[in-house]
Design an enzyme around this catalytic site. Structure first.
Site: not given
Length: 639
Positions: A200, A497, A444, A533
């Protein structure tokens, strides 16, 4: 003391697996550096197969003779420099060229002349005066070639440097990607293709870091490796000097303090220097004098027949130790808590190009924030940035470009071989930076796939063999029970998240889900955990109360809900928190991204959102609680 020295020897022997050096070019009484930054001639190869430049040998003559060229700044990504949308999204070979005047004193038999590229994304081929001198795979690490012999063939000829760079990503590159050809001629023109990626951030391309020419004597210091320790108030610096170009040489090694005073010396190419009343390297906000650096000066003398050579190289050295327990991360035997950020090398216009005003601005913001650390998400950053970290005491998790490893075909032997080579280059470049406290081999990956176990066991074991003095991790977002690589890491780094990518808008579930995450991971692996994160997108200036997604209020609430759990778990086994992200950054176009990722606590132009002030208050409070000093000011001095 003897046991300490024996441990240093054991760790040091393992750190010598790489047989060539990549010392950062520094001027000295024996070395000169000439920067080639500025405007280069540039041309994109727009032929259907992107291979015309090779077929017609553009490197054999001036690039302007092959067709139209434009000015292109170096260092910089080429994507955002022009108004041409096809160049912004261009995939394939682009060509750079510059003519350089080499000082006459360099064209002597006793000097090496080295061409060094700090980084170019992704695959590079380099020619000098039409002769290929090197090629390199990988977009974030330096490469170089000795060109003195070539220049001496015709000293009157200008030095014409040609660099071809290709940003195409495949299943075997790091990061990986795929090229997809669209063959439906009712919808796409002939030859239409796209680059697919699983990460991303924008796939910026070009020559991103400085291009240099530098000299060394024919006999020269090729590499230096240091491993440090201390006992009571005595520092220990285990060093090894690698020499090239001479069958025999004498070496004088001098360790000097900040005032230029000699604190230890030796005439051996390897050994242990003992420093009485040592000044340790401490992180920012953990000591009143963070980032203390000694200078290890190596002076080489060698003879070759009637010729004698002297080379001088000075390496900054920070004396500190790193240890990891099941619940703590220790720097100099003191518990260290990461309160920091994730970043990107990303900015308007220059893309990923190294830009000193931006670097200094970012460090001022990091120190204003009270952050003590960052992760080089998701690739190695410029050496100049790590040097800033060394000087200012900013702790670094140094990450490889292993991001987006999602396809099972990217776990094959070719990918693994390349990943190991990248770790070789990364450790070779960054092994002596005291600010670098941990290696991260990936971000990831699809770690639940069966091939991931062998793949990451191999990469992590290899990295530990290269450098047994630093812990190794990768950053996961997998299910704790099915993660194949977690058993091999030293520290668990987790990205999550909650209330963003799922349970959107439900802030109330964050504490429960985050607590469950921590308990599950620690319960299974009994290793310290970093929340590597977390965060939420916020469009600067967008407000709503009650908070809704994409507003500054929602971003604040997400952070505060995470923080309440961090405060419970950091008393147990959570050793750090790194916000995603320091600043907004560019991504590929898509319906989930409005001109880039907006999870920054600063805008892309480095202006604070409301979340920046939440973090600032928190990080300075954490520094006061976990550091060794009282909080002397809320507003740190600028750099």
């Amino acid at each position: 003391m003897m046991l300490r020295v024996l441990w240093l020897f054991a760790a040091f022997d393992a750190a010598l697996l790489l047989d060539t050096g990549m010392l950062f070019p520094r001027e000295s009484s024996s070395r000169e550096v000439k920067a080639l930054n500025g405007l280069w001639a540039f041309r994109a190869d727009r032929s259907p197969n992107r291979n015309q430049g090779f077929e017609r040998a553009w490197y054999k003559s001036s690039l302007a003779e092959t067709g139209p060229v434009i000015d292109m700044p170096v260092p910089a990504s080429y994507n955002d420099i022009t108004q041409d949308p096809t160049l912004r999204d261009f995939i394939g070979w682009v060509w750079y060229e510059r003519e350089v005047t080499v000082p006459a004193r360099w064209i002597t038999d006793g000097l090496r002349v080295v061409l060094r590229v700090g980084s170019a994304h992704y695959y590079s081929v380099v020619w000098v005066n039409g002769v290929k001198v090197t090629e390199h795979e990988g977009g974030h690490l330096p490469f170089e070639a000795e060109i003195g012999t070539l220049l001496r063939e015709d000293p009157t000829m200008p030095c014409r440097i040609t660099i071809a760079v290709n940003n195409t990503l495949t299943l075997q590159t790091l990061p990986p990607g795929t090229i997809q050809y669209m063959n439906d001629r009712t919808r796409y023109p002939d030859g239409f293709f796209v680059q697919n990626i699983n990460f991303d951030f924008f796939n910026y391309a070009g020559i991103h870091r400085p291009v240099l020419l530098y000299t060394t004597p024919k006999a020269y210091v090729d590499d230096i490796t240091v491993v440090t320790d201390f006992l009571d108030n005595t520092g220990l610096v285990r060093y090894n000097v690698s020499v090239q170009g001479a069958s025999s040489a004498t070496v004088k090694v001098t360790l000097m303090d900040k005032g230029g005073h000699c604190v230890a010396s030796s005439t051996e190419p390897s050994g242990v220097l003992k420093v009485v009343d040592v000044s340790l390297w401490w992180p920012y906000l953990m000591h009143e004098s963070p980032g203390y650096l000694y200078s290890l000066e190596v002076r080489l003398m060698a003879a070759d027949g009637s010729s004698t050579y002297e080379d001088v190289y000075a390496l900054p050295v920070g004396i500190r130790t790193i240890n990891v327990t099941s619940t703590q991360f220790l720097i100099n035997n003191k518990p260290f808590y990461f309160h920091g950020v994730n970043k990107h090398e990303d900015a308007d216009i220059r893309g990923k190009g190294l830009d000193w005003p931006l670097v200094v601005k970012d460090f001022n913001l990091i120190k204003w924030l009270g952050a003590n650390s960052f992760r080089t998400s998701h690739y190695p950053y410029a050496e100049e940035i790590l040097q800033m970290c060394d000087r200012h005491g900013i702790v670094v998790i140094d990450e490889s470009p292993g991001v987006g490893i999602k396809d099972i075909r990217s776990f094959g032997n070719a990918s693994l071989t390349h990943h190991l080579a990248v770790m070789d280059e990364l450790v070779r470049r960054d092994k002596n930076h005291p600010s670098v406290v941990m290696w991260s081999v990936a971000n990831e990956p699809a770690a639940e796939m069966n091939p991931a176990e062998y793949y990451f066991k191999t990469v992590i074991t290899h990295t530990k063999a290269l450098d047994p003095t630093r812990p190794v991790t990768y950053v996961t977002c997998s299910n704790y029970a099915r993660d194949k690589g977690a058993p091999f890491v030293d520290v668990i780094c987790i990205n999550s998240y909650f209330s963003w990518y799922h349970d959107q808008g439900h802030l109330e579930v964050i504490p429960l889900q985050l607590n469950t995450q921590f308990e599950d991971w620690y319960g299974k692996y009994k290793k310290p955990i970093i929340q590597s994160e977390y965060g939420a997108d916020a469009v600067a200036g967008l407000h709503n109360d009650p908070p809704v997604m994409f507003t500054e209020e929602y971003q604040k609430e997400v952070l505060q809900n995470y923080h309440s759990v961090f405060d419970q778990k950091r008393k147990k086994y959570v050793i750090g928190e790194l916000i995603w992200n320091f600043a907004d950054f560019m991504t590929t176009q898509g319906i989930l991204r409005v001109v880039g990722n907006k999870k920054g606590i600063f805008t892309r132009q480095r202006q604070p959102k409301a979340a920046a002030f939440i973090l600032k208050e928190r990080y300075w409070r954490l520094a006061n609680e976990t550091g060794t000093l009282p909080l002397w000011t809320k507003y740190p001095c600028p750099l």
